[in-house]
Design a protein around this motif. Structure first.
Motif, PDB file in Angstrom:
ATOM      1  N   THR A 280      -8.303 -21.677  -5.308  1.00 42.22           N
ATOM      2  CA  THR A 280      -7.659 -21.387  -4.034  1.00 42.22           C
ATOM      3  C   THR A 280      -7.672 -19.899  -3.726  1.00 42.22           C
ATOM      4  N   ASP A 281      -8.297 -19.108  -4.575  1.00 38.63           N
ATOM      5  CA  ASP A 281      -8.328 -17.665  -4.378  1.00 38.63           C
ATOM      6  C   ASP A 281      -9.372 -17.318  -3.318  1.00 38.63           C
ATOM      7  N   ASP A 282      -8.902 -16.830  -2.198  1.00 36.89           N
ATOM      8  CA  ASP A 282      -9.791 -16.430  -1.114  1.00 36.89           C
ATOM      9  C   ASP A 282      -9.620 -14.938  -0.904  1.00 36.89           C
ATOM     10  N   GLY A 283     -10.539 -14.159  -1.470  1.00 40.51           N
ATOM     11  CA  GLY A 283     -10.451 -12.705  -1.397  1.00 40.51           C
ATOM     12  C   GLY A 283     -10.517 -12.159   0.008  1.00 40.51           C
ATOM     13  N   ALA A 284     -11.051 -12.941   0.948  1.00 46.52           N
ATOM     14  CA  ALA A 284     -11.159 -12.482   2.328  1.00 46.52           C
ATOM     15  C   ALA A 284      -9.881 -12.756   3.117  1.00 46.52           C
ATOM     16  N   ARG A 285      -8.970 -13.514   2.548  1.00 51.12           N
ATOM     17  CA  ARG A 285      -7.738 -13.896   3.233  1.00 51.12           C
ATOM     18  C   ARG A 285      -6.810 -12.687   3.423  1.00 51.12           C
ATOM     19  N   ALA A 286      -6.147 -12.639   4.561  1.00 48.72           N
ATOM     20  CA  ALA A 286      -5.166 -11.577   4.825  1.00 48.72           C
ATOM     21  C   ALA A 286      -3.951 -11.773   3.925  1.00 48.72           C
ATOM     22  N   CYS A 287      -3.364 -10.659   3.513  1.00 44.39           N
ATOM     23  CA  CYS A 287      -2.186 -10.753   2.668  1.00 44.39           C
ATOM     24  C   CYS A 287      -1.274  -9.558   2.902  1.00 44.39           C
ATOM     25  N   VAL A 288      -0.064  -9.693   2.421  1.00 46.98           N
ATOM     26  CA  VAL A 288       0.851  -8.562   2.246  1.00 46.98           C
ATOM     27  C   VAL A 288       1.154  -8.545   0.753  1.00 46.98           C
ATOM     28  N   ALA A 289       1.469  -7.382   0.225  1.00 52.18           N
ATOM     29  CA  ALA A 289       1.670  -7.283  -1.217  1.00 52.18           C
ATOM     30  C   ALA A 289       2.633  -6.154  -1.551  1.00 52.18           C
ATOM     31  N   ALA A 290       3.250  -6.291  -2.716  1.00 50.57           N
ATOM     32  CA  ALA A 290       4.090  -5.231  -3.265  1.00 50.57           C
ATOM     33  C   ALA A 290       3.446  -4.769  -4.564  1.00 50.57           C
ATOM     34  N   LEU A 291       3.093  -3.509  -4.602  1.00 53.74           N
ATOM     35  CA  LEU A 291       2.538  -2.894  -5.806  1.00 53.74           C
ATOM     36  C   LEU A 291       3.656  -2.081  -6.450  1.00 53.74           C
ATOM     37  N   VAL A 292       4.050  -2.473  -7.649  1.00 52.97           N
ATOM     38  CA  VAL A 292       5.119  -1.791  -8.381  1.00 52.97           C
ATOM     39  C   VAL A 292       4.483  -1.112  -9.578  1.00 52.97           C
ATOM     40  N   TYR A 293       4.740   0.183  -9.716  1.00 52.94           N
ATOM     41  CA  TYR A 293       4.181   0.877 -10.873  1.00 52.94           C
ATOM     42  C   TYR A 293       5.101   2.006 -11.309  1.00 52.94           C
ATOM     43  N   VAL A 294       5.037   2.289 -12.616  1.00 52.05           N
ATOM     44  CA  VAL A 294       5.824   3.352 -13.235  1.00 52.05           C
ATOM     45  C   VAL A 294       4.829   4.344 -13.809  1.00 52.05           C
TER      46      VAL A 294
END
Length: 155
Positions: free
Chosen positions: A46-60
């Motif tokens: 079901t992974d569609d790399g072309a699909r639009a998304c919103v994301a949260a990138l959390v990093y320390v």
């Protein structure tokens, strides 16, 4: 809706009940639907790399690492079309936590996140991706509480 019957051992049922309570689900069906949706998003089929998304990138990261803060800022500026907002928190004298909200094509967001997490001096990183159709994101919607009706507008 379809009705499905499943058999679950006591230990897993207990974990499901804890998940249901912690997540505020009204019943087990709601909790199971939530878990199934989350699980399906992680499958390669079901992974569609072309699909639009919103994301949260959390990093320390260690801001004492040579030029790291400058490189991270440059990375975000060079991907300004993808960046919605960033929260920066000082955890101690040398450690910072950032949460970057991103939007765009899933494969591009994942590539950017991988680059940031892979920077020397970044100690921890995690990306949470939520599929989002642009047409749906721009349409007005109603929250569960009637007092919070409003429309969202794209930047």
């Amino acid at each position: 809706m379809q009705r499905v019957t499943i058999t679950i051992d006591e230990e897993l049922m207990s974990a499901l009940d804890q998940y249901m309570e912690a997540g505020g689900h009204r019943n087990r069906s709601e909790a199971v639907r939530d878990l199934v949706r989350a699980g399906l998003l992680k499958t390669p089929e079901t992974d569609d790399g072309a699909r639009a998304c919103v994301a949260a990138l959390v990093y320390v990261y260690d801001h004492e690492t040579r030029q790291l803060s400058k490189r991270l800022m440059h990375d975000h500026h060079s991907h300004a079309d993808m960046s919605i907002a960033t929260l920066h928190v000082h955890l101690d004298e040398a450690t910072c936590l950032e949460v970057s909200l991103l939007k765009g094509q899933k494969s591009e967001v994942e590539h950017f996140a991988g680059h940031v997490i892979g920077e020397r001096g970044v100690r921890y990183g995690q990306l949470v991706v939520v599929p989002a159709d642009v047409e749906q994101a721009e349409a007005p919607h109603v929250h569960r509480r009637p007092t919070t009706r409003h429309a969202h507008h794209s930047n």
